[in-house]
Design a protein around this motif. Structure first.
Motif, PDB file in Angstrom:
ATOM      1  N   ASP A  12     -24.739   7.796 -32.292  1.00  0.00           N
ATOM      2  CA  ASP A  12     -23.757   7.316 -32.988  1.00  0.00           C
ATOM      3  C   ASP A  12     -23.688   8.497 -34.398  1.00  0.00           C
ATOM      4  O   ASP A  12     -23.124   8.021 -35.526  1.00  0.00           O
ATOM      5  CB  ASP A  12     -23.614   5.913 -33.473  1.00  0.00           C
ATOM      6  N   GLN A  53     -22.633  11.973 -42.203  1.00  0.00           N
ATOM      7  CA  GLN A  53     -23.235  10.536 -42.330  1.00  0.00           C
ATOM      8  C   GLN A  53     -24.486  10.431 -43.137  1.00  0.00           C
ATOM      9  O   GLN A  53     -25.238  11.180 -43.092  1.00  0.00           O
ATOM     10  CB  GLN A  53     -23.783  10.109 -40.819  1.00  0.00           C
ATOM     11  N   THR A 100     -19.017   4.326 -42.528  1.00  0.00           N
ATOM     12  CA  THR A 100     -17.871   3.909 -41.955  1.00  0.00           C
ATOM     13  C   THR A 100     -17.188   2.384 -42.486  1.00  0.00           C
ATOM     14  O   THR A 100     -18.165   1.552 -42.877  1.00  0.00           O
ATOM     15  CB  THR A 100     -18.368   3.344 -40.442  1.00  0.00           C
ATOM     16  N   TYR A 101     -15.980   2.479 -42.906  1.00  0.00           N
ATOM     17  CA  TYR A 101     -15.545   1.401 -43.330  1.00  0.00           C
ATOM     18  C   TYR A 101     -15.447   0.231 -42.343  1.00  0.00           C
ATOM     19  O   TYR A 101     -15.645  -0.902 -42.724  1.00  0.00           O
ATOM     20  CB  TYR A 101     -13.833   1.664 -43.851  1.00  0.00           C
ATOM     21  N   ALA A 102     -14.804   0.445 -41.042  1.00  0.00           N
ATOM     22  CA  ALA A 102     -14.727  -0.667 -39.827  1.00  0.00           C
ATOM     23  C   ALA A 102     -14.951   0.032 -38.733  1.00  0.00           C
ATOM     24  O   ALA A 102     -14.652   1.472 -38.583  1.00  0.00           O
ATOM     25  CB  ALA A 102     -13.679  -1.335 -40.106  1.00  0.00           C
ATOM     26  N   TYR A 103     -15.420  -0.841 -37.744  1.00  0.00           N
ATOM     27  CA  TYR A 103     -15.460  -0.186 -36.550  1.00  0.00           C
ATOM     28  C   TYR A 103     -14.285  -1.219 -35.558  1.00  0.00           C
ATOM     29  O   TYR A 103     -14.497  -2.237 -35.748  1.00  0.00           O
ATOM     30  CB  TYR A 103     -16.905  -0.645 -35.677  1.00  0.00           C
ATOM     31  N   MET A 157     -13.769   4.601 -35.246  1.00  0.00           N
ATOM     32  CA  MET A 157     -14.476   4.333 -36.870  1.00  0.00           C
ATOM     33  C   MET A 157     -13.581   4.674 -37.646  1.00  0.00           C
ATOM     34  O   MET A 157     -12.914   6.064 -37.726  1.00  0.00           O
ATOM     35  CB  MET A 157     -15.769   5.148 -36.766  1.00  0.00           C
ATOM     36  N   ASP A 165     -12.135   4.907 -41.954  1.00  0.00           N
ATOM     37  CA  ASP A 165     -12.429   5.010 -43.393  1.00  0.00           C
ATOM     38  C   ASP A 165     -11.549   3.879 -44.149  1.00  0.00           C
ATOM     39  O   ASP A 165     -10.644   3.245 -43.467  1.00  0.00           O
ATOM     40  CB  ASP A 165     -12.266   6.476 -44.197  1.00  0.00           C
ATOM     41  N   GLY A 179     -17.997  -2.150 -41.540  1.00  0.00           N
ATOM     42  CA  GLY A 179     -19.053  -1.304 -41.539  1.00  0.00           C
ATOM     43  C   GLY A 179     -20.173  -1.838 -42.400  1.00  0.00           C
ATOM     44  O   GLY A 179     -20.216  -2.622 -43.367  1.00  0.00           O
ATOM     45  N   GLU A 180     -21.584  -1.255 -42.295  1.00  0.00           N
ATOM     46  CA  GLU A 180     -22.571  -1.604 -42.918  1.00  0.00           C
ATOM     47  C   GLU A 180     -22.592  -1.663 -44.519  1.00  0.00           C
ATOM     48  O   GLU A 180     -23.058  -2.819 -44.999  1.00  0.00           O
ATOM     49  CB  GLU A 180     -23.856  -0.817 -42.606  1.00  0.00           C
ATOM     50  N   LEU A 240     -20.747  -7.808 -38.020  1.00  0.00           N
ATOM     51  CA  LEU A 240     -21.107  -6.754 -37.744  1.00  0.00           C
ATOM     52  C   LEU A 240     -22.629  -6.759 -36.800  1.00  0.00           C
ATOM     53  O   LEU A 240     -22.771  -5.922 -35.994  1.00  0.00           O
ATOM     54  CB  LEU A 240     -21.898  -6.075 -39.072  1.00  0.00           C
ATOM     55  N   ARG A 298     -21.687  -5.849 -33.253  1.00  0.00           N
ATOM     56  CA  ARG A 298     -21.779  -4.473 -32.849  1.00  0.00           C
ATOM     57  C   ARG A 298     -23.066  -3.899 -32.519  1.00  0.00           C
ATOM     58  O   ARG A 298     -23.446  -3.336 -31.635  1.00  0.00           O
ATOM     59  CB  ARG A 298     -21.224  -3.690 -34.045  1.00  0.00           C
TER      60      ARG A 298
END
Length: 614
Positions: A35, A40, A90-93, A105, A107, A169-170, A210, A213
Motif C-alpha cells: 500500500d 507517504q 490518508t484521511y479516509a479509506y 484513499m 484526503d 485514516g490512521e 480502522l 481495514r
C-alpha cells in the motif's frame, strides 16, 4: 539509523523496492510494501532496509538532490495554500463493493489520492478508468456507470447492489470532528445515490473502525466484506473467508440483512418531488427457539395494513429459528411533518435521580433512573460529569408497601441524608459524618402509593448511601425496585419523525406503546418537534437500551444546529435493560426541533423517550 526506527517520506517507488528520505535528510533504500505511495510518511524499521544508507553513494547524490528540490517546491505550494506538511496521511479509506472490489484513499478535501484493486474484476475495471484527483462522489459515479457498462452491475435487478464501507485514516481515527465529517460525507453519498439512481440500484453505506481495514487487508478482502463477516459472527452465524471471497455480493448482503433483521426493501429515492407518505420497514426477528418441523419450501409472508401502492412479500425458507415479520410506517424528511409531539406521562420502575455537582443542589448534571438507593462510591463519583467530592443527589418517586402495618425506614450514609415519606420528614441527618445509620417509623397501607424523597450530600473523601425498610412481616432489606416507581412527563420516540429507524415493542421494559430501533447504518435519525413555554437551558434526557458490547454514537441537533458532535450511549448489557443519557441544551420559547442522528455503522441505541427538565 543506529538500529533505531526512524520516520521518512517515500520519494521513489520501483518494482520491488522504494527510496525514502528521513527527517535528517538521509536517503534509504527499503522494501516496497503493497500500500505504499509517493509522499507517504512512514515508520522505517531496521528490517525494512535493503542496503546501507545512500548518502555516500555518488551515483545517487544528484537524483536525491532533485527529489529534495521537488519536495521543497511541494512544501512551498502546500504552505501557500494554508496546509500543513502532512504528506502520506490518508484521511479516509473508502471501499466499494459491486463485485469488483475497489479501495479509494481520499484526503481531507474528499479528493481521491490513490486507488487499490482488491480482486481481478476490479483490476479489469480500473484499467479503463482514471480516478485520481477526482472528488469521491465523481469517482463513485464513474465506477458505477463503468460497472454497468461492463456487466458487473445490473440496474433494477435483485442483484443490483453497491456496498460502500469507510474508515478514517490512521491519524484521524480518534478525532471526534473527523468522525462527524466522515459521517456527513457518507450520509451525502447515500443521499446522492438515492437521488441519482432511485430504485435502479440498492445501496448500503457503513462506517467501520480502522481495525476493520487492518483485518480485511490481512484476509485480502474489502472492509465491506469484513463488515459482513463481523456481523454474521456477532449473530453466531459463521461465514467462511472463502465464501466471502467467492460469493456474489447480493447473496452476502441478503444473508446479513436476514440476520440483522433489516429485510431487503430498498430505501426510496429522496429525489422524488412528491412527498413519500410512508416507508415499510420489514424486520425478521430471530428468536433462539426451535420451530415446528415443516417442509423446506418458501413461506410467503405478506405485509398488510400499510399505506402503499404495492404489496410487499418476503420469502423465508424453513430454518431452525422462529422469525416474526412486522411492518411499521415511517415518516421521512419528505413528509415535512409539522405536528408538535405531545407530552405524555409514563410510569417508570425505580426512582428518579437528579445528580448535582455541588453539595447544595446546584449545578444539575445528570438525571437518571436508579432501581434502588444502594450506592457505595468510596472516593469515586456517580458520573464522569460530577466531581468526586461535594456533590448531592435527590431521589423522588412513589413507594408501595406490601403490608398494612408500621414500617421502619433506615438510612446508612456518609455524609448527610434526609428522608420524606408522604411529605413527612422521617430522617434528618444532614451533616458531614462517618458512615452512620438512622431510622424513622410510619404506618403504611398495603398497595397504597406514597410519595418518597431522599436527599443526600457528599462532602470529602468516601461517599455512600443506602435505604432500607422493615416491618413485622417484612425482613429488613434494601427497598427493591419492584416497590418503587416514578412518573415522568416525556415525549415518546414512537411519536417522533423517523428515518432509517422503525418502531418495535418486542424488548420489554419500555414506556408507552413501544420504542424506536435504528437501522444498522450511518444517518438514521429520530426527530421531535417540541413546544416549550420559555427560552432557557434544559436538561435533555434520553432513555435507551444498548444490548451490544460497544458504544452506540449519535449526534444531537437542536433547531438545525449541532449541539453535541458525538454522544456515546454505553452498553446496558441487555436490550431489556434501560438507562438514561442526558445533556444540557438551549431551547427557544415556542416550537423546537430536536434530532438524534446515528453517526456509526452500528446505528443508534434503542430509544424509548425524550424527557426535558429545566
Amino acid at each position: 539509523m543506529n538500529d533505531l526506527d526512524n520516520i521518512g517520506v517515500v520519494i521513489k517507488i520501483d518494482t520491488d523496492e522504494a527510496i525514502a528520505m528521513t527527517d535528517d535528510s538521509i536517503f534509504i533504500r527499503i522494501r516496497k510494501k503493497e500500500d505504499m505511495f509517493l509522499g507517504q510518511k512512514i515508520l522505517i524499521k531496521k528490517e525494512d532496509l535493503l542496503k546501507e544508507k545512500m548518502k555516500n553513494f555518488k551515483s545517487f547524490y544528484y537524483a536525491a538532490a532533485g527529489f529534495a528540490a521537488v519536495f521543497a517546491i511541494v512544501f512551498t505550494l502546500m504552505f501557500l495554500h494554508g496546509r500543513s506538511f502532512n504528506m502520506g496521511l490518508t484521511y479516509a479509506y473508502i471501499d466499494i463493493d459491486i463485485n469488483p472490489s475497489i479501495e479509494l484513499m481520499i484526503d481531507e478535501k474528499e479528493v481521491v489520492r490513490d486507488v487499490h484493486t482488491l480482486n481481478k474484476d476490479a483490476e479489469n475495471l480500473i484499467s479503463q478508468l482514471k480516478l485520481e484527483n477526482l472528488k469521491i462522489d465523481q469517482a463513485l459515479n464513474i465506477i458505477i456507470e463503468k460497472s454497468k457498462e461492463n456487466g458487473y452491475l445490473d440496474f433494477g435487478s435483485e442483484s443490483g447492489y453497491v456496498f460502500i464501507a469507510a474508515a478514517l485514516g490512521e491519524n484521524h481515527a480518534n478525532s471526534g470532528e473527523d468522525k462527524k465529517q466522515l459521517a456527513d460525507l457518507l450520509q451525502n453519498i447515500k443521499k446522492d445515490l438515492n437521488e441519482k439512481y432511485g430504485d435502479d440500484i440498492k445501496s448500503k453505506v457503513v462506517n467501520v473502525p480502522l481495525d476493520y481495514r487492518n483485518k480485511s487487508k490481512a484476509n485480502n478482502i474489502s472492509m465491506g466484506k469484513y463488515f459482513i463477516y463481523a456481523k454474521a459472527k456477532e449473530m453466531s452465524k459463521e461465514i467462511s473467508m472463502e465464501e466471502l471471497k467467492e460469493a456474489e455480493l447480493y447473496t452476502l448482503l441478503k444473508k446479513i440483512d436476514m440476520l440483522t433483521g433489516k429485510g431487503n426493501t430498498p430505501v426510496p429515492s429522496m429525489a422524488t418531488s412528491t412527498p413519500v407518505a410512508v416507508q415499510v420497514s420489514e424486520t425478521a426477528n430471530i428468536i433462539d427457539t426451535p420451530t415446528p418441523q415443516i417442509a423446506n419450501t418458501p413461506i410467503p409472508v405478506t405485509i398488510t395494513g400499510v399505506t402503499s401502492s404495492k404489496t410487499h412479500t418476503m420469502l423465508y425458507t424453513s430454518t431452525p429459528y422462529s422469525k416474526s415479520v412486522t411492518a411499521t410506517p415511517q415518516k421521512y424528511v419528505n413528509d415535512s411533518p409539522s405536528d408538535v409531539v405531545k407530552i405524555e406521562e409514563a410510569r417508570i420502575p425505580g426512582l428518579k435521580g437528579e445528580y448535582y455537582d455541588n453539595s447544595d443542589f446546584t449545578e444539575l448534571k445528570v438525571i437518571r433512573t436508579d432501581s434502588q438507593v444502594n450506592f457505595r462510591w468510596a472516593e469515586g463519583c456517580p458520573d464522569s460529569q460530577i466531581g468526586a467530592d461535594t456533590f448531592s443527589v435527590r431521589w423522588t418517586g412513589k413507594i408501595v408497601p406490601r403490608y398494612s402495618e408500621n414500617y421502619t425506614f433506615y438510612t446508612y450514609a456518609d455524609d448527610g441524608v434526609r428522608l420524606w415519606i408522604n411529605n413527612v420528614l422521617l430522617i434528618d441527618n444532614w451533616k458531614s459524618q462517618r458512615p452512620s445509620e438512622c431510622k424513622g417509623e410510619l404506618k403504611l397501607n398495603k398497595g397504597t402509593q406514597y410519595d418518597i424523597k431522599v436527599e443526600y450530600f457528599e462532602n470529602i473523601k468516601s461517599g455512600q448511601v443506602k435505604l432500607y425498610w422493615s416491618s413485622s412481616s417484612q425482613a429488613k432489606e434494601i427497598i427493591p425496585e419492584s416497590q418503587l416507581y416514578h412518573n415522568v412527563k416525556v415525549y415518546q420516540a414512537e411519536q417522533a419523525s423517523l428515518s432509517k429507524a422503525f418502531i418495535e415493542s418486542s424488548n420489554k421494559g419500555f414506556a408507552g406503546s413501544g420504542y424506536v430501533n435504528y437501522q444498522n447504518e450511518v444517518g438514521g435519525w429520530i426527530e421531535w418537534k417540541i413546544e416549550v413555554a420559555k427560552s432557557g437551558t434544559y436538561k435533555l434526557n434520553l432513555r435507551y437500551a444498548n444490548g451490544t458490547n460497544a458504544n452506540r454514537v449519535v449526534e444531537i441537533n437542536v433547531n438545525d444546529n449541532t449541539v453535541k458532535n458525538t454522544l456515546d450511549f454505553e452498553k446496558t448489557n441487555a436490550w431489556t435493560t434501560w438507562k438514561d443519557k442526558s445533556i444540557m441544551v438551549n431551547l427557544k420559547a415556542g416550537v423546537n426541533t430536536i434530532r438524534v442522528t446515528a453517526i456509526s455503522s452500528e446505528g443508534g441505541p434503542n430509544i424509548d423517550y425524550l424527557e426535558l427538565n429545566q
